[in-house]
Motif scaffolding. Structure first.
Motif, PDB file in Angstrom:
ATOM      1  N   VAL A 162       4.814  11.910  -2.705  1.00  0.00           N
ATOM      2  CA  VAL A 162       3.683  11.160  -2.178  1.00  0.00           C
ATOM      3  C   VAL A 162       3.545  11.521  -0.695  1.00  0.00           C
ATOM      4  N   ARG A 186      -2.625   7.288   1.989  1.00  0.00           N
ATOM      5  CA  ARG A 186      -1.638   7.601   0.948  1.00  0.00           C
ATOM      6  C   ARG A 186      -2.238   8.603  -0.037  1.00  0.00           C
ATOM      7  N   ASP A 187      -1.509   9.702  -0.288  1.00  0.00           N
ATOM      8  CA  ASP A 187      -1.993  10.753  -1.185  1.00  0.00           C
ATOM      9  C   ASP A 187      -0.917  11.071  -2.222  1.00  0.00           C
ATOM     10  N   PRO A 188      -1.025  10.496  -3.424  1.00  0.00           N
ATOM     11  CA  PRO A 188      -0.013  10.758  -4.454  1.00  0.00           C
ATOM     12  C   PRO A 188      -0.352  11.954  -5.350  1.00  0.00           C
ATOM     13  N   TYR A 201       0.827  -1.203   0.000  1.00  0.00           N
ATOM     14  CA  TYR A 201       0.000   0.000   0.000  1.00  0.00           C
ATOM     15  C   TYR A 201       0.867   1.262   0.000  1.00  0.00           C
ATOM     16  N   GLY A 225       0.486   1.927  -3.528  1.00  0.00           N
ATOM     17  CA  GLY A 225      -0.896   2.367  -3.433  1.00  0.00           C
ATOM     18  C   GLY A 225      -1.900   1.239  -3.587  1.00  0.00           C
TER      19      GLY A 225
END
Length: 424
Positions: A398, A389-391, A111, A115
Motif C-alpha cells: 500500500v 492512500r493507494d492500494p 483511513y 482505507g
C-alpha cells in the motif's frame, strides 16, 4: 612522528536503539571523536613540519592524515546522528487528547489502515475545510504535521538555521526595505528639510509541492500495536529533508525553492541589492598556497558587524576536511570540535554547519557560505500535509502519496557572503 592508525578508536558497529542507548552511546562516540582529533593534530603538525623542512610532506604522512580524517568524518556523522535521535521530541499528546484531536486521530488511523475515509470526510466537513484537494488525499492530524516539521528542522541543515514562515496561501509576499529614510542631525530651531522616502522591494516566495511515497505491507497496517502516525512521520521526514535540503542550497526556483547559490553574485566590493557578495580565494579551485586561513578571515570580515553575531559557516564535509588543517599565526587550529554531542564544530569562533549539498572545492565553485541565515534565507511552508492512500499501484504493498508545499529564497541579500575559489 608515528601514529598507529590501528590503535585509533574503532567502529563500534550498529548504533543502539536511541530510546535506551542514545545518551551513553553519544558520549562514547564523542570521546572517540576527541581522541581521534588529537591524533589528527599530531599527524598534521608532523606534515607541516615536513613541508617546512623539505618543501613537501612525506606521502606516508599524507596517507596517514587522510585515514585519520576519514575516521573523524565517520565519528562526526555518528555523533550527529545520535544527537539527532536523542533530540527528537516525543509526539505531543495535548492536541490528540482533545475531543476533536481524538476524533481526527481515530479517523486518520482508520483511513491509513483500512482505507475508510468516512471519518476524515466528517472531520474536515466540521472544520469547514475541503476534504479532497485536486490531487486527492486528506490532511494528517495537526500533531503529525508538527512532528514532521520538527524532524525536518533537525535533519535539513539549511532549514535548521534559516528563517521560516507558515502560510495558508500558495505565495508569500514580503516587502523589504532596501534603503531607509534619510536622517541627520539638526539644531533645535533650524528648518527641517524634507527627507527621502524609504526604498521598498517586494519579495515573492511561491510554495512548490514536495512529495514522498512510503510503502507499507498489509501486516504492518493490520498490527494494532504499530503507531501509524509515528511510522508515517519517520518515513517521510528523511525523504522530504533530502529533497528540500538540496533545493535550499542550489535549487533553480522552477517547481522547487530557489537556493541561495542560484542568485546572481558579484564581488563583495561592488555589492548591490539583488546579488550576493563573493570573496575570491585568490587561486583557481584551491586555497592560496601561503596563509590559506587569511581567506576565511576575509570572508568573515566581508559580512557587516550586525550580521556576524549569529553567523555560521556552511560547507560540505570534504571542504571541512581541508579547513580542519588550518592554523593561525600562533599555531592554534582555527577549527575546533564541538565539546558536547549535538554541538557543532566552530571555525573562527562561528558554528560550522555541514551540508553535503554544498559543492566541492573546484575552479569557480562557491564552496563556502558565511552569514546570518536566520535573516538571510526564508523557508515558507504552506500549512497542511496531505496523504493519499493507494492500494492498487504496487500490490501487495500500500503506497501513501504524502505531499506538502514548501518554498524558499533569499530575503536579505546582505546577510550571506560566499567564498569563490577563483583567482579574482
Amino acid at each position: 612522528m608515528d601514529i598507529d592508525i590501528d590503535r585509533l578508536p574503532a567502529d563500534r558497529g550498529p548504533v543502539a536503539s536511541p530510546e535506551t542507548k542514545a545518551g551513553p552511546e553519544a558520549r562514547l562516540t564523542l570521546d572517540d571523536f576527541m581522541r581521534t582529533f588529537e591524533a589528527y593534530k599530531q599527524v598534521n603538525d608532523a606534515r607541516l613540519g615536513q613541508i617546512e623542512r623539505r618543501g613537501a610532506a612525506d606521502p606516508l604522512t599524507e596517507d596517514r592524515l587522510a585515514r585519520i580524517d576519514a575516521t573523524l568524518i565517520e565519528h562526526q556523522r555518528r555523533v550527529d546522528e545520535l544527537a539527532l535521535k536523542g533530540a527528537r521530541p516525543a509526539f505531543g499528546r495535548d492536541a490528540a487528547d482533545e475531543p476533536a484531536g481524538r476524533e481526527h486521530k481515530a479517523a486518520f488511523d482508520a483511513y491509513v489502515r483500512k482505507g475508510d475515509a468516512t471519518g476524515l470526510l466528517a472531520v474536515e466537513r466540521k472544520a469547514l475545510s475541503v476534504g479532497a484537494a485536486p490531487d486527492g488525499g486528506y490532511l494528517v492530524p495537526p500533531e503529525v504535521e508538527h512532528e514532521i516539521g520538527r524532524r525536518l528542522a533537525d535533519v535539513s541543515p539549511i532549514r535548521a538555521i534559516a528563517g521560516s514562515r507558515t502560510v495558508s496561501a500558495s505565495v508569500y509576499k514580503k516587502p523589504f526595505m532596501t534603503a531607509g529614510p534619510t536622517v541627520g542631525w539638526i539644531g533645535e530651531t533650524e528648518a527641517r528639510p524634507q527627507t527621502a522616502t524609504p526604498a521598498l522591494a517586494e519579495l515573492s516566495f511561491p510554495t512548490m509541492e514536495l512529495y514522498a511515497m512510503p510503502a507499507a505491507t498489509a501486516t504492518l497496517l493490520d498490527d494494532a500495536m504499530v503507531d501509524i502516525e509515528a511510522w508515517l512521520a519517520s518515513e517521510v521526514d528523511q525523504a522530504f529533508a533530502e529533497q528540500e535540503g538540496a533545493a535550499f542550497v542550489s535549487g533553480d526556483g522552477v517547481n522547487k525553492p530557489k537556493g541561495f547559490l542560484a542568485y546572481p553574485t558579484v564581488a563583495n566590493a561592488a555589492w548591490s541589492w539583488g546579488s550576493i557578495g563573493v570573496v575570491a580565494s585568490g587561486a583557481a579551485g584551491a586555497f592560496p598556497a601561503s596563509h590559506p586561513a587569511d581567506v576565511l578571515i576575509d570572508l568573515a570580515d566581508a559580512l557587516r558587524a550586525g550580521y556576524r553575531r549569529n553567523a555560521v559557516f556552511v560547507m560540505n564535509r570534504r571542504t571541512e576536511s581541508t579547513v580542519r588543517k588550518f592554523k593561525d599565526s600562533t599555531g592554534q587550529y582555527l577549527w575546533s570540535p564541538g565539546l558536547a554531542a549535538g554541538q557543532p564544530a566552530t571555525l573562527l569562533g562561528h558554528p560550522v554547519v555541514v551540508d553535503d549539498a554544498m559543492p566541492d572545492i573546484a575552479a569557480g565553485a562557491l564552496a563556502i557560505a558565511f552569514g546570518d541565515f536566520r535573516r538571510g534565507y526564508l523557508v515558507v511552508d504552506r500549512a497542511g500535509v496531505r496523504v493519499l492512500r493507494d492500494p492498487y499501484s504496487a500490490k501487495p504493498y500500500v503506497l501513501f502519496y504524502t505531499t506538502k508545499r514548501v518554498g524558499g529564497g533569499v530575503q536579505d541579500f546582505d546577510a550571506i557572503k560566499l567564498l569563490k575559489f577563483a583567482a579574482s
